[in-house]
Design a protein around this motif. Structure first.
Motif, PDB file in Angstrom:
ATOM      1  N   THR A   1      -7.803   0.989  -7.077  1.00 38.02           N
ATOM      2  CA  THR A   1      -7.822   1.786  -5.420  1.00 38.02           C
ATOM      3  C   THR A   1      -6.818   2.269  -6.113  1.00 38.02           C
ATOM      4  OG1 THR A   1      -6.486  -0.118  -4.681  1.00 38.02           O
ATOM      5  CG2 THR A   1      -9.047   0.192  -4.487  1.00 38.02           C
ATOM      6  N   GLY A   2      -5.460   1.770  -6.779  1.00 34.75           N
ATOM      7  CA  GLY A   2      -4.028   2.986  -7.637  1.00 34.75           C
ATOM      8  C   GLY A   2      -4.839   3.900  -7.854  1.00 34.75           C
ATOM      9  N   ARG A   3      -6.236   3.763  -8.654  1.00 35.15           N
ATOM     10  CA  ARG A   3      -5.826   5.140  -9.042  1.00 35.15           C
ATOM     11  C   ARG A   3      -6.327   6.014  -8.113  1.00 35.15           C
ATOM     12  NH1 ARG A   3      -5.581   5.485 -14.637  1.00 35.15           N
ATOM     13  NH2 ARG A   3      -7.120   7.575 -14.684  1.00 35.15           N
ATOM     14  N   GLY A   4      -6.889   5.467  -7.219  1.00 39.04           N
ATOM     15  CA  GLY A   4      -8.119   6.419  -5.715  1.00 39.04           C
ATOM     16  C   GLY A   4      -9.162   6.313  -5.860  1.00 39.04           C
TER      17      GLY A   4
ATOM     18  N   GLY B   1     -10.749  -4.329   0.241  1.00 33.90           N
ATOM     19  CA  GLY B   1     -10.404  -4.359   1.657  1.00 33.90           C
ATOM     20  C   GLY B   1     -11.580  -4.275   3.054  1.00 33.90           C
ATOM     21  N   GLU B   2     -12.888  -3.461   2.334  1.00 37.82           N
ATOM     22  CA  GLU B   2     -13.628  -2.914   2.760  1.00 37.82           C
ATOM     23  C   GLU B   2     -14.537  -3.870   3.827  1.00 37.82           C
ATOM     24  OE1 GLU B   2     -17.653  -2.679   3.935  1.00 37.82           O
ATOM     25  OE2 GLU B   2     -17.453  -3.478   2.558  1.00 37.82           O
TER      26      GLU B   2
ATOM     27  N   PRO C   1      -3.910  10.127  -4.818  1.00 39.11           N
ATOM     28  CA  PRO C   1      -4.952  11.350  -4.991  1.00 39.11           C
ATOM     29  C   PRO C   1      -7.216  11.031  -5.158  1.00 39.11           C
ATOM     30  CG  PRO C   1      -3.014  12.248  -7.154  1.00 39.11           C
ATOM     31  CD  PRO C   1      -3.613  10.696  -6.728  1.00 39.11           C
ATOM     32  N   GLY C   2      -7.313  10.811  -4.027  1.00 41.75           N
ATOM     33  CA  GLY C   2      -8.901  10.762  -4.167  1.00 41.75           C
ATOM     34  C   GLY C   2      -8.465   9.993  -3.670  1.00 41.75           C
ATOM     35  N   SER C   3      -7.608   9.207  -2.841  1.00 39.43           N
ATOM     36  CA  SER C   3      -8.260   7.800  -2.419  1.00 39.43           C
ATOM     37  C   SER C   3      -8.288   8.211  -1.016  1.00 39.43           C
ATOM     38  CB  SER C   3      -6.691   6.914  -1.958  1.00 39.43           C
ATOM     39  OG  SER C   3      -6.899   5.969  -1.413  1.00 39.43           O
ATOM     40  N   LYS C   4      -9.477   7.483  -0.011  1.00 42.17           N
ATOM     41  CA  LYS C   4     -10.172   7.766   1.299  1.00 42.17           C
ATOM     42  C   LYS C   4     -10.224   6.075   1.962  1.00 42.17           C
ATOM     43  CE  LYS C   4     -12.718  11.063  -0.134  1.00 42.17           C
ATOM     44  NZ  LYS C   4     -14.798  11.617  -0.327  1.00 42.17           N
ATOM     45  N   ARG C   5      -9.020   5.087   1.267  1.00 40.82           N
ATOM     46  CA  ARG C   5      -9.300   4.400   2.068  1.00 40.82           C
ATOM     47  C   ARG C   5      -8.641   3.972   4.000  1.00 40.82           C
ATOM     48  NH1 ARG C   5     -11.787   1.338  -1.214  1.00 40.82           N
ATOM     49  NH2 ARG C   5     -12.054  -0.274  -0.261  1.00 40.82           N
ATOM     50  N   SER C   6      -8.862   3.703   4.411  1.00 37.62           N
ATOM     51  CA  SER C   6      -8.584   3.453   5.746  1.00 37.62           C
ATOM     52  C   SER C   6      -7.282   2.244   5.828  1.00 37.62           C
ATOM     53  CB  SER C   6      -9.863   2.882   6.984  1.00 37.62           C
ATOM     54  OG  SER C   6      -9.589   1.713   6.640  1.00 37.62           O
ATOM     55  N   LEU C   7      -6.994   2.586   6.600  1.00 39.27           N
ATOM     56  CA  LEU C   7      -5.372   1.422   6.625  1.00 39.27           C
ATOM     57  C   LEU C   7      -5.678   0.109   6.710  1.00 39.27           C
ATOM     58  CD1 LEU C   7      -2.681   3.742   9.674  1.00 39.27           C
ATOM     59  CD2 LEU C   7      -2.541   2.887   6.461  1.00 39.27           C
ATOM     60  N   ARG C   8      -6.614  -0.101   7.109  1.00 40.12           N
ATOM     61  CA  ARG C   8      -7.573  -0.842   7.761  1.00 40.12           C
ATOM     62  C   ARG C   8      -8.138  -1.915   6.305  1.00 40.12           C
ATOM     63  NH1 ARG C   8     -12.356  -2.623   6.956  1.00 40.12           N
ATOM     64  NH2 ARG C   8     -13.334  -4.444   7.954  1.00 40.12           N
ATOM     65  N   GLU C   9      -8.775  -1.263   5.390  1.00 36.33           N
ATOM     66  CA  GLU C   9      -9.258  -1.349   3.689  1.00 36.33           C
ATOM     67  C   GLU C   9      -7.879  -1.905   3.357  1.00 36.33           C
ATOM     68  OE1 GLU C   9     -13.634   1.062   3.449  1.00 36.33           O
ATOM     69  OE2 GLU C   9     -11.326   1.493   3.468  1.00 36.33           O
ATOM     70  N   ARG C  10      -6.589  -1.263   3.384  1.00 35.40           N
ATOM     71  CA  ARG C  10      -5.767  -1.462   2.959  1.00 35.40           C
ATOM     72  C   ARG C  10      -4.804  -2.651   3.134  1.00 35.40           C
ATOM     73  NH1 ARG C  10      -3.041   0.133  -2.183  1.00 35.40           N
ATOM     74  NH2 ARG C  10      -1.044   0.474  -1.814  1.00 35.40           N
ATOM     75  N   GLY C  11      -5.021  -2.501   4.321  1.00 36.30           N
ATOM     76  CA  GLY C  11      -4.365  -4.239   4.440  1.00 36.30           C
ATOM     77  C   GLY C  11      -5.188  -5.465   4.114  1.00 36.30           C
ATOM     78  N   TRP C  12      -6.387  -5.282   4.216  1.00 38.32           N
ATOM     79  CA  TRP C  12      -7.082  -6.580   3.526  1.00 38.32           C
ATOM     80  C   TRP C  12      -6.792  -6.519   2.325  1.00 38.32           C
ATOM     81  CZ3 TRP C  12      -7.939 -10.508   6.050  1.00 38.32           C
ATOM     82  CH2 TRP C  12      -8.232 -10.680   7.306  1.00 38.32           C
ATOM     83  N   GLN C  13      -6.523  -5.476   1.801  1.00 35.95           N
ATOM     84  CA  GLN C  13      -7.204  -5.723   0.569  1.00 35.95           C
ATOM     85  C   GLN C  13      -5.376  -5.638  -0.259  1.00 35.95           C
ATOM     86  OE1 GLN C  13      -6.536  -1.737  -2.296  1.00 35.95           O
ATOM     87  NE2 GLN C  13      -7.094  -3.153  -4.164  1.00 35.95           N
TER      88      GLN C  13
END
Length: 325
Positions: free
Chosen positions: A76-79, A183-184, A256-268
Protein backbone atom coordinates in the motif's frame (compact mmCIF):
# COMPACT_ATOMS: atom_id res chain seq x y z
CA UNK A 1 21.76 -77.92 13.70
CA UNK A 2 21.01 -74.59 11.95
CA UNK A 3 23.50 -73.49 9.36
CA UNK A 4 25.62 -70.56 10.57
CA UNK A 5 25.09 -67.25 8.78
CA UNK A 6 27.80 -66.16 6.44
CA UNK A 7 29.69 -62.90 7.13
CA UNK A 8 28.45 -61.52 3.80
CA UNK A 9 24.79 -62.15 4.69
CA UNK A 10 25.25 -60.52 8.13
CA UNK A 11 26.84 -57.41 6.64
CA UNK A 12 24.04 -57.17 4.08
CA UNK A 13 21.44 -57.35 6.84
CA UNK A 14 23.13 -54.62 8.86
CA UNK A 15 23.33 -52.46 5.75
CA UNK A 16 19.60 -52.77 5.04
CA UNK A 17 18.71 -52.04 8.66
CA UNK A 18 20.95 -48.96 8.60
CA UNK A 19 19.45 -47.79 5.30
CA UNK A 20 15.93 -48.21 6.68
CA UNK A 21 16.81 -46.19 9.78
CA UNK A 22 18.24 -43.39 7.60
CA UNK A 23 15.05 -43.30 5.52
CA UNK A 24 12.90 -43.03 8.66
CA UNK A 25 15.07 -40.24 10.09
CA UNK A 26 14.97 -38.33 6.81
CA UNK A 27 11.18 -38.65 6.69
CA UNK A 28 10.83 -37.34 10.24
CA UNK A 29 13.24 -34.47 9.54
CA UNK A 30 11.39 -33.60 6.34
CA UNK A 31 8.07 -33.56 8.18
CA UNK A 32 9.43 -31.23 10.85
CA UNK A 33 10.87 -28.89 8.22
CA UNK A 34 7.56 -28.75 6.37
CA UNK A 35 5.69 -28.09 9.61
CA UNK A 36 8.07 -25.27 10.47
CA UNK A 37 8.04 -23.67 7.02
CA UNK A 38 4.29 -23.86 6.52
CA UNK A 39 3.39 -22.69 10.00
CA UNK A 40 2.34 -26.05 11.40
CA UNK A 41 4.56 -25.60 14.45
CA UNK A 42 3.89 -23.20 17.26
CA UNK A 43 0.91 -21.53 18.85
CA UNK A 44 -1.29 -19.70 16.28
CA UNK A 45 -1.50 -16.54 18.37
CA UNK A 46 -3.34 -14.49 15.69
CA UNK A 47 -6.59 -14.86 13.81
CA UNK A 48 -8.34 -13.19 10.89
CA UNK A 49 -12.08 -13.57 10.35
CA UNK A 50 -14.17 -12.78 7.32
CA UNK A 51 -15.98 -9.44 7.39
CA UNK A 52 -18.97 -10.85 5.50
CA UNK A 53 -19.99 -13.12 8.35
CA UNK A 54 -19.65 -16.31 6.28
CA UNK A 55 -17.31 -17.87 8.80
CA UNK A 56 -14.02 -17.97 6.87
CA UNK A 57 -11.03 -17.74 9.24
CA UNK A 58 -7.26 -17.99 9.12
CA UNK A 59 -5.04 -18.64 12.13
CA UNK A 60 -1.31 -17.96 12.19
CA UNK A 61 1.55 -17.17 14.55
CA UNK A 62 2.58 -13.72 15.72
CA UNK A 63 5.79 -14.06 13.68
CA UNK A 64 3.76 -14.73 10.54
CA UNK A 65 1.44 -11.84 11.38
CA UNK A 66 4.36 -9.39 11.59
CA UNK A 67 5.64 -10.52 8.19
CA UNK A 68 2.20 -10.40 6.59
CA UNK A 69 1.62 -6.88 7.96
CA UNK A 70 4.97 -5.77 6.51
CA UNK A 71 4.11 -7.19 3.08
CA UNK A 72 0.78 -5.34 3.11
CA UNK A 73 2.31 -2.08 4.35
CA UNK A 74 4.98 -2.08 1.64
CA UNK A 75 2.38 -2.76 -1.03
CA UNK A 76 0.00 0.00 0.00
CA UNK A 77 2.98 2.29 0.54
CA UNK A 78 3.72 1.89 -3.17
CA UNK A 79 0.12 2.82 -3.94
CA UNK A 80 -0.70 -0.69 -5.14
CA UNK A 81 -4.19 -2.20 -5.03
CA UNK A 82 -5.40 -4.91 -2.69
CA UNK A 83 -5.03 -7.47 -5.48
CA UNK A 84 -1.25 -6.90 -5.53
CA UNK A 85 -1.09 -7.50 -1.77
CA UNK A 86 -3.15 -10.70 -2.17
CA UNK A 87 -0.72 -12.00 -4.81
CA UNK A 88 2.29 -11.17 -2.62
CA UNK A 89 0.78 -12.83 0.46
CA UNK A 90 -0.19 -15.99 -1.45
CA UNK A 91 3.33 -16.18 -2.88
CA UNK A 92 4.95 -15.88 0.54
CA UNK A 93 2.52 -18.41 2.03
CA UNK A 94 3.65 -20.94 -0.57
CA UNK A 95 7.36 -20.11 -0.60
CA UNK A 96 8.05 -19.78 3.13
CA UNK A 97 4.83 -20.02 5.10
CA UNK A 98 5.21 -16.27 5.82
CA UNK A 99 8.46 -16.98 7.67
CA UNK A 100 11.75 -15.21 7.06
CA UNK A 101 13.73 -18.41 6.67
CA UNK A 102 17.48 -18.62 6.12
CA UNK A 103 17.44 -21.66 3.83
CA UNK A 104 15.72 -23.08 0.77
CA UNK A 105 16.32 -24.60 -2.65
CA UNK A 106 19.92 -23.84 -3.65
CA UNK A 107 20.54 -20.25 -2.47
CA UNK A 108 16.87 -19.27 -1.96
CA UNK A 109 16.21 -17.14 1.13
CA UNK A 110 13.59 -15.19 3.02
CA UNK A 111 9.86 -14.61 2.74
CA UNK A 112 9.73 -15.11 -1.02
CA UNK A 113 12.68 -17.52 -1.38
CA UNK A 114 14.53 -15.03 -3.55
CA UNK A 115 17.99 -15.99 -4.84
CA UNK A 116 21.04 -13.71 -4.63
CA UNK A 117 22.53 -15.53 -7.62
CA UNK A 118 19.53 -14.53 -9.73
CA UNK A 119 19.86 -10.81 -9.09
CA UNK A 120 17.28 -10.41 -6.31
CA UNK A 121 19.78 -8.70 -4.01
CA UNK A 122 22.40 -9.58 -1.44
CA UNK A 123 21.71 -12.13 1.30
CA UNK A 124 21.41 -9.32 3.83
CA UNK A 125 18.93 -7.43 1.66
CA UNK A 126 16.77 -10.46 0.94
CA UNK A 127 16.60 -11.32 4.64
CA UNK A 128 15.11 -7.86 5.30
CA UNK A 129 11.31 -8.42 4.95
CA UNK A 130 10.71 -4.83 3.86
CA UNK A 131 13.29 -5.08 1.08
CA UNK A 132 12.07 -8.54 0.03
CA UNK A 133 8.47 -7.33 -0.27
CA UNK A 134 9.50 -4.19 -2.14
CA UNK A 135 11.59 -6.06 -4.72
CA UNK A 136 8.72 -8.54 -5.22
CA UNK A 137 6.32 -5.70 -5.98
CA UNK A 138 8.84 -4.08 -8.33
CA UNK A 139 8.80 -7.25 -10.41
CA UNK A 140 5.03 -7.73 -10.11
CA UNK A 141 4.12 -4.31 -11.51
CA UNK A 142 6.15 -5.12 -14.63
CA UNK A 143 3.76 -7.99 -15.40
CA UNK A 144 1.22 -6.73 -17.94
CA UNK A 145 -2.34 -6.67 -16.60
CA UNK A 146 -1.33 -8.58 -13.48
CA UNK A 147 -4.54 -7.55 -11.70
CA UNK A 148 -6.64 -9.35 -14.28
CA UNK A 149 -4.54 -12.50 -14.46
CA UNK A 150 -5.24 -15.62 -12.38
CA UNK A 151 -3.23 -15.34 -9.18
CA UNK A 152 -1.15 -18.40 -10.08
CA UNK A 153 -0.15 -16.87 -13.40
CA UNK A 154 0.77 -13.49 -11.93
CA UNK A 155 2.82 -15.05 -9.12
CA UNK A 156 4.58 -17.45 -11.49
CA UNK A 157 5.66 -14.65 -13.84
CA UNK A 158 7.50 -13.11 -10.91
CA UNK A 159 8.80 -16.24 -9.20
CA UNK A 160 9.50 -18.68 -12.07
CA UNK A 161 8.75 -21.55 -9.71
CA UNK A 162 9.11 -25.22 -10.52
CA UNK A 163 5.60 -25.75 -9.06
CA UNK A 164 3.53 -22.88 -10.48
CA UNK A 165 0.12 -24.35 -9.62
CA UNK A 166 0.95 -24.43 -5.90
CA UNK A 167 0.13 -20.74 -5.41
CA UNK A 168 -3.57 -21.27 -6.15
CA UNK A 169 -4.33 -23.14 -2.92
CA UNK A 170 -3.29 -20.11 -0.87
CA UNK A 171 -5.55 -17.58 -2.61
CA UNK A 172 -8.51 -17.84 -0.15
CA UNK A 173 -6.27 -17.28 2.88
CA UNK A 174 -4.31 -14.53 1.16
CA UNK A 175 -7.52 -12.75 0.18
CA UNK A 176 -8.74 -12.87 3.78
CA UNK A 177 -5.40 -11.56 5.07
CA UNK A 178 -5.18 -8.81 2.46
CA UNK A 179 -8.65 -7.49 3.30
CA UNK A 180 -7.66 -7.12 6.96
CA UNK A 181 -4.11 -5.88 6.51
CA UNK A 182 -4.99 -3.23 3.91
CA UNK A 183 -7.82 -1.98 6.14
CA UNK A 184 -10.60 -2.92 3.76
CA UNK A 185 -12.17 -5.19 6.41
CA UNK A 186 -12.49 -3.42 9.76
CA UNK A 187 -11.82 -5.06 13.14
CA UNK A 188 -11.14 -8.52 11.64
CA UNK A 189 -7.58 -9.19 12.87
CA UNK A 190 -6.85 -10.12 16.47
CA UNK A 191 -3.82 -11.54 18.31
CA UNK A 192 -3.27 -12.73 21.86
CA UNK A 193 -0.46 -10.19 22.27
CA UNK A 194 1.79 -12.35 24.41
CA UNK A 195 5.26 -10.81 24.59
CA UNK A 196 7.71 -12.58 22.32
CA UNK A 197 10.92 -11.21 23.84
CA UNK A 198 12.17 -9.43 26.93
CA UNK A 199 13.77 -6.73 24.80
CA UNK A 200 13.04 -3.18 25.95
CA UNK A 201 10.57 -1.49 23.61
CA UNK A 202 8.13 1.38 24.00
CA UNK A 203 6.85 4.22 21.80
CA UNK A 204 10.20 4.76 20.09
CA UNK A 205 10.33 1.12 18.99
CA UNK A 206 6.77 1.39 17.63
CA UNK A 207 7.68 4.51 15.64
CA UNK A 208 10.80 2.88 14.22
CA UNK A 209 8.82 -0.16 13.10
CA UNK A 210 6.14 2.06 11.52
CA UNK A 211 8.77 3.95 9.51
CA UNK A 212 10.42 0.66 8.52
CA UNK A 213 7.19 -0.72 7.02
CA UNK A 214 5.26 2.35 5.85
CA UNK A 215 7.98 4.93 5.30
CA UNK A 216 8.59 8.20 7.09
CA UNK A 217 5.38 9.72 5.70
CA UNK A 218 3.39 7.71 8.25
CA UNK A 219 4.67 10.11 10.93
CA UNK A 220 3.91 13.30 9.00
CA UNK A 221 2.21 16.09 10.95
CA UNK A 222 -0.20 17.21 8.21
CA UNK A 223 -3.21 15.15 7.23
CA UNK A 224 -4.79 14.88 3.81
CA UNK A 225 -6.69 17.70 2.24
CA UNK A 226 -10.30 17.53 3.34
CA UNK A 227 -12.76 19.61 1.36
CA UNK A 228 -9.89 21.23 -0.52
CA UNK A 229 -8.16 22.57 2.60
CA UNK A 230 -5.16 21.16 4.37
CA UNK A 231 -6.13 20.07 7.86
CA UNK A 232 -3.33 20.17 10.45
CA UNK A 233 -3.06 17.23 12.82
CA UNK A 234 -0.96 16.67 15.91
CA UNK A 235 2.47 15.12 15.63
CA UNK A 236 2.47 11.43 16.67
CA UNK A 237 3.66 11.52 20.23
CA UNK A 238 3.97 9.69 23.50
CA UNK A 239 1.44 10.61 26.13
CA UNK A 240 2.63 12.25 29.33
CA UNK A 241 0.91 9.58 31.42
CA UNK A 242 3.77 7.14 31.49
CA UNK A 243 5.13 8.02 28.03
CA UNK A 244 3.49 4.88 26.68
CA UNK A 245 1.06 6.03 23.98
CA UNK A 246 1.73 6.64 20.30
CA UNK A 247 -1.00 8.68 18.61
CA UNK A 248 -1.13 8.30 14.82
CA UNK A 249 -3.27 10.84 12.98
CA UNK A 250 -5.00 9.05 10.12
CA UNK A 251 -3.98 10.85 6.94
CA UNK A 252 -4.43 9.95 3.32
CA UNK A 253 -1.83 7.78 1.63
CA UNK A 254 -0.26 10.20 -0.85
CA UNK A 255 1.57 7.50 -2.83
CA UNK A 256 0.93 7.83 -6.61
CA UNK A 257 -2.04 5.70 -7.63
CA UNK A 258 -3.30 5.10 -4.10
CA UNK A 259 -7.09 5.13 -3.79
CA UNK A 260 -7.41 4.03 -0.18
CA UNK A 261 -9.93 5.85 1.97
CA UNK A 262 -9.11 7.40 5.34
CA UNK A 263 -11.13 4.62 7.00
CA UNK A 264 -9.08 1.94 5.27
CA UNK A 265 -5.86 3.72 6.17
CA UNK A 266 -6.90 3.86 9.82
CA UNK A 267 -7.80 0.19 10.00
CA UNK A 268 -4.62 -0.79 8.25
CA UNK A 269 -2.57 1.04 10.89
CA UNK A 270 -4.69 -0.43 13.69
CA UNK A 271 -4.38 -3.99 12.38
CA UNK A 272 -0.65 -3.48 11.80
CA UNK A 273 -0.28 -2.56 15.47
CA UNK A 274 -2.18 -5.66 16.60
CA UNK A 275 -0.09 -7.89 14.32
CA UNK A 276 3.05 -6.42 15.89
CA UNK A 277 1.73 -6.54 19.46
CA UNK A 278 3.89 -9.44 20.65
CA UNK A 279 7.09 -8.17 19.05
CA UNK A 280 6.64 -4.55 20.19
CA UNK A 281 4.93 -5.23 23.55
CA UNK A 282 1.77 -3.38 22.57
CA UNK A 283 -0.93 -3.53 25.22
CA UNK A 284 -3.87 -1.75 23.61
CA UNK A 285 -4.93 -0.36 20.22
CA UNK A 286 -7.95 1.86 19.59
CA UNK A 287 -9.51 3.35 16.48
CA UNK A 288 -12.94 4.52 15.32
CA UNK A 289 -14.65 3.75 18.61
CA UNK A 290 -13.25 0.19 18.79
CA UNK A 291 -10.51 -1.15 21.04
CA UNK A 292 -8.31 -4.25 21.13
CA UNK A 293 -6.60 -5.27 24.38
CA UNK A 294 -3.84 -7.87 24.65
CA UNK A 295 -4.80 -11.00 26.58
CA UNK A 296 -8.47 -10.02 26.87
CA UNK A 297 -10.24 -13.43 26.59
CA UNK A 298 -10.56 -13.94 22.82
CA UNK A 299 -8.88 -10.57 22.06
CA UNK A 300 -11.90 -9.31 20.11
CA UNK A 301 -12.29 -5.69 19.11
CA UNK A 302 -14.77 -4.12 21.54
CA UNK A 303 -16.41 -0.76 22.03
CA UNK A 304 -13.70 1.65 23.20
CA UNK A 305 -13.74 3.20 26.64
CA UNK A 306 -13.85 6.93 25.91
CA UNK A 307 -13.79 8.09 29.52
CA UNK A 308 -11.27 10.83 30.05
CA UNK A 309 -11.23 11.79 26.34
CA UNK A 310 -13.38 14.06 24.25
CA UNK A 311 -15.40 11.06 23.13
CA UNK A 312 -15.51 8.62 20.26
CA UNK A 313 -15.31 11.39 17.67
CA UNK A 314 -11.77 12.16 18.79
CA UNK A 315 -10.88 8.48 18.49
CA UNK A 316 -12.15 8.34 14.89
CA UNK A 317 -9.36 10.43 13.34
CA UNK A 318 -6.38 8.78 15.00
CA UNK A 319 -5.04 5.36 15.87
CA UNK A 320 -3.82 5.15 19.46
CA UNK A 321 -1.25 2.52 20.39
CA UNK A 322 -0.46 1.94 24.08
CA UNK A 323 2.72 0.02 24.86
CA UNK A 324 3.18 -2.22 27.90
CA UNK A 325 4.82 -0.66 30.97
Amino acid sequence: MPEPSSPTRSRRGRFFRFAAAVVVLCAVAGYLVVQYVTGGAGDPGCRVVSADGKGATYEFTSEQAVNAATIAAVGTGRGLPERAVTIALATSLQESGLRNITHGDRDSLGLFQQRPSQGWGTKKEIMDPTYAADIFYKHLVKVDDYQDLPLTVAAQRVQRSGFPEAYAKHEPDATLLAAALTGEAAATLTCDGRQATAQATGPDAVRSALVRDFGRDVLETTAAEVGGKATPTPTPSASRSGERTVTLPVSENTSPGSKRSLRERGWQLAHWAVANASALHIERVSYAGRQWTAGNTDSRWRAADTKGTSGAAKDADAVRIVTAP
